[in-house]
Design a protein around this motif. Structure first.
Motif, PDB file in Angstrom:
ATOM      1  N   LEU A  69      29.534 -24.003 -42.936  1.00 51.19           N
ATOM      2  CA  LEU A  69      29.469 -22.810 -43.775  1.00 51.19           C
ATOM      3  C   LEU A  69      29.174 -23.203 -45.219  1.00 51.19           C
ATOM      4  CD1 LEU A  69      32.624 -21.058 -42.305  1.00 51.19           C
ATOM      5  CD2 LEU A  69      30.260 -20.284 -41.989  1.00 51.19           C
ATOM      6  N   LYS A  70      28.192 -22.565 -45.819  1.00 52.58           N
ATOM      7  CA  LYS A  70      27.852 -22.820 -47.219  1.00 52.58           C
ATOM      8  C   LYS A  70      27.819 -21.508 -47.986  1.00 52.58           C
ATOM      9  CE  LYS A  70      27.106 -27.299 -46.893  1.00 52.58           C
ATOM     10  NZ  LYS A  70      28.102 -28.237 -47.465  1.00 52.58           N
ATOM     11  N   GLN A  71      28.414 -21.515 -49.186  1.00 53.11           N
ATOM     12  CA  GLN A  71      28.384 -20.352 -50.054  1.00 53.11           C
ATOM     13  C   GLN A  71      27.196 -20.371 -51.012  1.00 53.11           C
ATOM     14  OE1 GLN A  71      32.368 -18.994 -51.544  1.00 53.11           O
ATOM     15  NE2 GLN A  71      32.982 -21.053 -50.897  1.00 53.11           N
ATOM     16  N   TRP A  72      26.329 -21.341 -50.845  1.00 51.81           N
ATOM     17  CA  TRP A  72      25.198 -21.484 -51.752  1.00 51.81           C
ATOM     18  C   TRP A  72      24.356 -20.204 -51.778  1.00 51.81           C
ATOM     19  CZ3 TRP A  72      23.085 -26.697 -49.369  1.00 51.81           C
ATOM     20  CH2 TRP A  72      24.073 -27.691 -49.503  1.00 51.81           C
ATOM     21  N   SER A  73      23.821 -19.906 -52.956  1.00 57.35           N
ATOM     22  CA  SER A  73      22.895 -18.782 -53.068  1.00 57.35           C
ATOM     23  C   SER A  73      21.481 -19.247 -53.390  1.00 57.35           C
ATOM     24  CB  SER A  73      23.377 -17.807 -54.151  1.00 57.35           C
ATOM     25  OG  SER A  73      23.535 -18.474 -55.403  1.00 57.35           O
ATOM     26  N   GLN A  74      21.351 -20.430 -53.997  1.00 56.41           N
ATOM     27  CA  GLN A  74      20.040 -20.986 -54.303  1.00 56.41           C
ATOM     28  C   GLN A  74      20.061 -22.494 -54.069  1.00 56.41           C
ATOM     29  OE1 GLN A  74      19.469 -19.650 -58.417  1.00 56.41           O
ATOM     30  NE2 GLN A  74      17.853 -18.272 -57.708  1.00 56.41           N
ATOM     31  N   ALA A  75      18.989 -23.023 -53.501  1.00 54.95           N
ATOM     32  CA  ALA A  75      18.875 -24.468 -53.283  1.00 54.95           C
ATOM     33  C   ALA A  75      17.413 -24.827 -53.109  1.00 54.95           C
ATOM     34  CB  ALA A  75      19.680 -24.895 -52.056  1.00 54.95           C
ATOM     35  N   GLU A  76      17.068 -26.061 -53.472  1.00 53.17           N
ATOM     36  CA  GLU A  76      15.692 -26.534 -53.329  1.00 53.17           C
ATOM     37  C   GLU A  76      15.707 -28.013 -52.963  1.00 53.17           C
ATOM     38  OE1 GLU A  76      14.845 -27.600 -58.035  1.00 53.17           O
ATOM     39  OE2 GLU A  76      14.175 -25.670 -57.226  1.00 53.17           O
ATOM     40  N   THR A  77      14.600 -28.491 -52.457  1.00 55.85           N
ATOM     41  CA  THR A  77      14.485 -29.889 -52.060  1.00 55.85           C
ATOM     42  C   THR A  77      14.628 -30.800 -53.280  1.00 55.85           C
ATOM     43  OG1 THR A  77      13.035 -29.320 -50.221  1.00 55.85           O
ATOM     44  CG2 THR A  77      12.999 -31.602 -50.969  1.00 55.85           C
ATOM     45  N   TYR A  78      15.330 -31.897 -53.092  1.00 56.35           N
ATOM     46  CA  TYR A  78      15.523 -32.875 -54.161  1.00 56.35           C
ATOM     47  C   TYR A  78      14.477 -33.976 -54.074  1.00 56.35           C
ATOM     48  CZ  TYR A  78      17.542 -36.909 -56.594  1.00 56.35           C
ATOM     49  OH  TYR A  78      17.729 -38.009 -57.391  1.00 56.35           O
ATOM     50  N   ASP A  82      13.319 -34.472 -47.745  1.00 53.61           N
ATOM     51  CA  ASP A  82      13.681 -33.342 -46.882  1.00 53.61           C
ATOM     52  C   ASP A  82      15.177 -33.237 -46.631  1.00 53.61           C
ATOM     53  OD1 ASP A  82      11.065 -32.561 -46.666  1.00 53.61           O
ATOM     54  OD2 ASP A  82      10.720 -33.537 -44.725  1.00 53.61           O
ATOM     55  N   ASN A  83      15.868 -34.371 -46.583  1.00 58.48           N
ATOM     56  CA  ASN A  83      17.291 -34.363 -46.225  1.00 58.48           C
ATOM     57  C   ASN A  83      18.229 -34.219 -47.418  1.00 58.48           C
ATOM     58  OD1 ASN A  83      17.159 -34.693 -43.347  1.00 58.48           O
ATOM     59  ND2 ASN A  83      16.391 -36.750 -43.709  1.00 58.48           N
ATOM     60  N   LEU A  84      17.671 -34.089 -48.627  1.00 58.50           N
ATOM     61  CA  LEU A  84      18.481 -33.954 -49.832  1.00 58.50           C
ATOM     62  C   LEU A  84      18.089 -32.674 -50.562  1.00 58.50           C
ATOM     63  CD1 LEU A  84      18.253 -37.630 -51.158  1.00 58.50           C
ATOM     64  CD2 LEU A  84      20.194 -36.586 -49.989  1.00 58.50           C
ATOM     65  N   VAL A  85      19.083 -31.989 -51.131  1.00 56.04           N
ATOM     66  CA  VAL A  85      18.808 -30.723 -51.800  1.00 56.04           C
ATOM     67  C   VAL A  85      19.564 -30.653 -53.124  1.00 56.04           C
ATOM     68  CG1 VAL A  85      18.392 -29.509 -49.637  1.00 56.04           C
ATOM     69  CG2 VAL A  85      20.691 -29.518 -50.602  1.00 56.04           C
ATOM     70  N   ASP A 135      15.324 -17.726 -51.677  1.00 61.07           N
ATOM     71  CA  ASP A 135      15.996 -18.602 -52.637  1.00 61.07           C
ATOM     72  C   ASP A 135      16.340 -19.972 -52.059  1.00 61.07           C
ATOM     73  OD1 ASP A 135      15.939 -16.738 -54.731  1.00 61.07           O
ATOM     74  OD2 ASP A 135      17.740 -15.740 -53.973  1.00 61.07           O
ATOM     75  N   VAL A 136      16.135 -20.139 -50.769  1.00 62.42           N
ATOM     76  CA  VAL A 136      16.399 -21.454 -50.149  1.00 62.42           C
ATOM     77  C   VAL A 136      15.222 -21.836 -49.241  1.00 62.42           C
ATOM     78  CG1 VAL A 136      18.919 -21.284 -50.257  1.00 62.42           C
ATOM     79  CG2 VAL A 136      17.714 -20.337 -48.281  1.00 62.42           C
ATOM     80  N   ARG A 137      14.038 -21.368 -49.587  1.00 61.35           N
ATOM     81  CA  ARG A 137      12.892 -21.550 -48.700  1.00 61.35           C
ATOM     82  C   ARG A 137      12.610 -23.013 -48.403  1.00 61.35           C
ATOM     83  NH1 ARG A 137       9.671 -17.784 -47.158  1.00 61.35           N
ATOM     84  NH2 ARG A 137      10.257 -16.400 -48.884  1.00 61.35           N
ATOM     85  N   ASP A 138      12.822 -23.876 -49.413  1.00 63.28           N
ATOM     86  CA  ASP A 138      12.575 -25.315 -49.202  1.00 63.28           C
ATOM     87  C   ASP A 138      13.386 -25.858 -48.032  1.00 63.28           C
ATOM     88  OD1 ASP A 138      10.874 -25.354 -51.318  1.00 63.28           O
ATOM     89  OD2 ASP A 138      12.066 -26.690 -52.577  1.00 63.28           O
ATOM     90  N   LEU A 139      14.609 -25.355 -47.861  1.00 61.55           N
ATOM     91  CA  LEU A 139      15.485 -25.891 -46.827  1.00 61.55           C
ATOM     92  C   LEU A 139      14.972 -25.603 -45.430  1.00 61.55           C
ATOM     93  CD1 LEU A 139      17.260 -25.982 -49.402  1.00 61.55           C
ATOM     94  CD2 LEU A 139      19.228 -25.480 -47.950  1.00 61.55           C
ATOM     95  N   LEU A 140      14.115 -24.578 -45.302  1.00 62.85           N
ATOM     96  CA  LEU A 140      13.592 -24.217 -43.986  1.00 62.85           C
ATOM     97  C   LEU A 140      12.469 -25.144 -43.545  1.00 62.85           C
ATOM     98  CD1 LEU A 140      13.498 -20.341 -44.491  1.00 62.85           C
ATOM     99  CD2 LEU A 140      15.266 -21.693 -43.349  1.00 62.85           C
ATOM    100  N   ASP A 141      12.003 -26.018 -44.462  1.00 65.25           N
ATOM    101  CA  ASP A 141      10.918 -26.937 -44.110  1.00 65.25           C
ATOM    102  C   ASP A 141      11.399 -28.083 -43.227  1.00 65.25           C
ATOM    103  OD1 ASP A 141       9.146 -25.444 -45.597  1.00 65.25           O
ATOM    104  OD2 ASP A 141       9.332 -26.685 -47.408  1.00 65.25           O
ATOM    105  N   LEU A 142      12.707 -28.359 -43.238  1.00 63.42           N
ATOM    106  CA  LEU A 142      13.224 -29.439 -42.396  1.00 63.42           C
ATOM    107  C   LEU A 142      13.154 -29.016 -40.938  1.00 63.42           C
ATOM    108  CD1 LEU A 142      14.716 -32.243 -42.479  1.00 63.42           C
ATOM    109  CD2 LEU A 142      16.835 -30.943 -42.260  1.00 63.42           C
ATOM    110  N   PRO A 143      12.496 -29.799 -40.080  1.00 65.30           N
ATOM    111  CA  PRO A 143      12.416 -29.424 -38.657  1.00 65.30           C
ATOM    112  C   PRO A 143      13.808 -29.220 -38.068  1.00 65.30           C
ATOM    113  CG  PRO A 143      10.929 -31.242 -39.144  1.00 65.30           C
ATOM    114  CD  PRO A 143      11.763 -31.042 -40.368  1.00 65.30           C
ATOM    115  N   GLN A 144      13.969 -28.120 -37.343  1.00 67.60           N
ATOM    116  CA  GLN A 144      15.272 -27.805 -36.784  1.00 67.60           C
ATOM    117  C   GLN A 144      15.377 -28.294 -35.348  1.00 67.60           C
ATOM    118  OE1 GLN A 144      16.615 -23.787 -37.543  1.00 67.60           O
ATOM    119  NE2 GLN A 144      15.499 -23.671 -39.485  1.00 67.60           N
ATOM    120  N   THR A 145      16.573 -28.730 -34.985  1.00 70.23           N
ATOM    121  CA  THR A 145      16.877 -29.228 -33.647  1.00 70.23           C
ATOM    122  C   THR A 145      18.000 -28.372 -33.075  1.00 70.23           C
ATOM    123  OG1 THR A 145      18.662 -30.745 -34.267  1.00 70.23           O
ATOM    124  CG2 THR A 145      16.392 -31.540 -34.561  1.00 70.23           C
TER     125      THR A 145
END
Length: 615
Positions: A69-78, A82-85, A135-145
């Motif tokens: 669970l994350k309360q984040w409202s905004q995040a982007e790739t670091y 891909d694995n860091l934000v 607001d977190v679109r970058d996080l969706l680029d990581l391939p999901q398993t």
């Protein structure tokens, strides 16, 4: 036994758990069990929630969904990793929540017997319930398993459909009970897996800040290659926090990618043991394990990564009395290590500085790196993988020895930093069984040794060792090839571990005391115990640390270690080194510690710090 909870964790529960509970109700899944703060086996790390249920249409098949669970409202790739934000409101990179929950799932599959061969019954999701997708679109680029699905606030309907597709609405209390009662496989031993990690493929499942540290290091290596950029990374953590597992994972990861990497320590025992196990039958691999003083003449930046394990043992200078005059440059050892690689990485625990002249601290490394214009990242490891995963035991040891609880300049998961950095409390003063680790105060060295032998017989796959403060002379072997029983306490006497690099009878060479089965008959010292672990640890607290007026005090002249006897060291400095020595010895055990003190008043003091149920 309840663990300490930080205000940030309570705030997270208040804001996130009701949302998840409402999603279950809205999905008609009110009978699904919510296992909150589910503790990963053999560690102090917890998954936010594990949903326990059964498969729709198959009531006999248990299904578990791990939810981060994350309360984040905004995040982007670091930094294009891909694995860091980067998260709004946080100054430090965070691990991608999908990567985080995937690590939890892999770890559970590795260690919980209820999931053995049934990984299709395990799923993982990251739920950013406050975040709009844009607001977190970058996080969706990581391939999901199947272990790393990600849902946002405006995918709440999809999340509910996902839950309904994997969990039946019927009550599933027994599924939760089966997970909680699951057997646990033995911990993956570092040295047994080191060779495969380096030569073949990833062997260690890194979770939480372990994985964050790994990803930051690998990202720094990639950026260094492409941009001629130097970065120093410091990873801090107590015994059993997984520093060496990360170090070997990085060594294996970089070399498999064709990069140049070496591993170095200041510990002869640790380096020789790694050479023996990881380098067995592979001279090239064996040559990857060096000492800190091997880089006096190294050309700058010939390595992608230099992994400095046990970096608290970095010394003021590499030169010693045997060093040729031409090499006596006066250059600090830390500068030699920083120069050797684009990305020098330092794994350290400042409470394991045990000799004068050891300078491996966060502040020293940061200062020298910044003087060179290098970026510096500091990552703190809060997980506990030794001492039965009991972080509370480590805090008890720190309290017992009067050592501070906090590391310096921690970086990592800001949601847990507050809990990890909290000062020692009254609850840390007296040890009470937490179901993970066993503490026993012995009345004699005979009792200590017999308890350890009994534990080995009860658990044949485990190991036990005895160690002590350096309060007895250390003799060379007798002329007939036997060891001298120097550690003599009344009618009990045992030899120190072997001094040299060759076995003496059935006693292994010094560097192998902690890992060779023949090591039990001797008493180890801090130099042979540091960096290693064994199932059961027996510790003799000698006359250099005694209890007076309800606290421990050091007695400098009762310690016979020559390096602590130098007049240039102050009493305060020696006091810290003696306390650090016992901190090292007391945190080697995986399952339990048996403690004996030679001083009667100190035994009384120790008993007052352990509840009677543990005696």
């Amino acid at each position: 036994m309840t663990r300490g909870v930080s205000p940030s964790e309570r705030n997270s529960w208040d804001n996130s758990l009701p949302v998840l509970a409402q999603d279950l109700v809205d999905s008609g899944l009110g009978g699904v069990e919510m296992l909150i703060e589910f503790r990963l086996p053999l560690t102090s790390r917890c998954a936010d929630v594990v949903l326990a249920g059964t498969r729709p249409g198959s009531p006999d098949v248990d299904v578990y969904v791990v939810v981060e669970l994350k309360q984040w409202s905004q995040a982007e790739t670091y930094d294009e990793a891909d694995n860091l934000v980067l998260v709004s409101g946080m100054n430090r990179p965070q691990l991608h929540p999908g990567t985080q929950v995937e690590g939890y799932c892999q770890y559970m599959a590795d260690f919980l017997t209820v999931l053995d061969g049934r990984t299709d019954q395990l799923r993982g999701v990251a739920y950013l319930h406050n975040a709009e997708e844009a607001d977190v679109r970058d996080l969706l680029d990581l391939p999901q398993t199947p272990y790393s699905q990600l849902f946002t606030k405006n995918r709440r309907g999809e999340f509910q459909a996902y839950l309904g597709g994997h969990l039946a609405p019927e009550s599933a209390a027994r599924a939760g009970d089966r997970l909680l009662a699951s057997g646990v496989r033995p911990s993956k031993q570092l040295l047994q897996l080191a060779a495969d990690e380096i030569k073949n493929c990833e062997q260690f499942v890194l979770v939480g800040n372990q994985r964050l540290a790994y990803e930051l290091i690998m990202n720094a290596v990639e950026k260094a290659r492409s941009g001629d950029r130097k970065t120093a990374i410091v990873v801090t953590g107590g015994p059993g926090s997984g520093k060496s597992a990360i170090a070997l994972s990085v060594l294996g990861g970089v070399t498999r990618q064709g990069g140049a990497a070496l591993h170095a320590t200041g510990s002869q025992a640790f380096t020789k043991t790694l050479r023996r196990y990881a380098g067995k039958g592979a001279p090239r691999v064996k040559s990857m394990f060096k000492y800190f003083n091997n880089f006096m003449t190294a050309l700058p930046n010939r390595l992608d990564v230099l992994i400095c394990d046990e970096a608290h043992r970095i010394r003021e200078q590499s030169a010693d009395r045997w060093t040729r005059a031409a090499l006596r440059t006066g250059k600090p050892q830390i500068d030699e290590l920083l120069s050797a690689a684009y990305v020098p990485v330092f794994f350290l625990d400042e409470h394991q500085v045990v000799r004068p002249g050891e300078t491996g601290t966060v502040d020293v490394i940061r200062s020298h790196a910044e003087q060179r214009g290098m970026a510096v990242h500091v990552i703190g490891l809060h997980e506990q993988f030794r001492c039965g995963g009991s972080s509370r035991y480590e805090r008890w040891v720190l309290n017992l020895l009067g050592l501070p609880a906090s590391d310096t300049g921690l970086d990592g998961d800001e949601e847990t930093d507050a809990a990890a950095e909290s000062p020692l409390r009254d609850a840390d003063m007296v040890w009470a069984t937490d179901g993970q680790f066993e503490v026993t105060i012995a009345e004699s060295p005979h009792e200590m040794e017999q308890l350890l032998l009994a534990r080995q017989q009860e658990d044949p796959g485990s190991s036990a060792r005895m160690s002590a403060g350096y309060c007895w002379k250390w003799s060379d072997p007798n002329g007939d090839g036997t060891l001298v029983p120097d550690v003599a306490i009344e009618d009990w006497a045992r030899p120190w571990n072997v001094k040299g690099e060759s076995a003496v009878g059935t006693a292994p060479a010094s560097a192998l005391w902690a890992t060779d089965p023949g090591g039990f008959g001797q008493v180890g010292c801090v130099y042979t115990a540091q960096g290693f672990e064994y199932g059961w640890s027996g510790v003799i607290i000698g006359p250099d640390l005694v209890a007076r007026d309800d606290q421990l005090m050091s007695i400098r002249n009762r310690n016979v270690d020559g390096v602590l006897g130098r007049k240039t060291s102050t009493d305060a400095a020696i006091d810290t080194l003696i306390r650090n020595t016992y901190k090292v010895l007391l945190t080697r055990g995986m399952k339990g510690t048996v403690i004996y003190a030679t001083d009667p008043a100190t035994r009384d003091f120790l008993r007052s710090r352990v509840t009677k149920d543990d005696q």
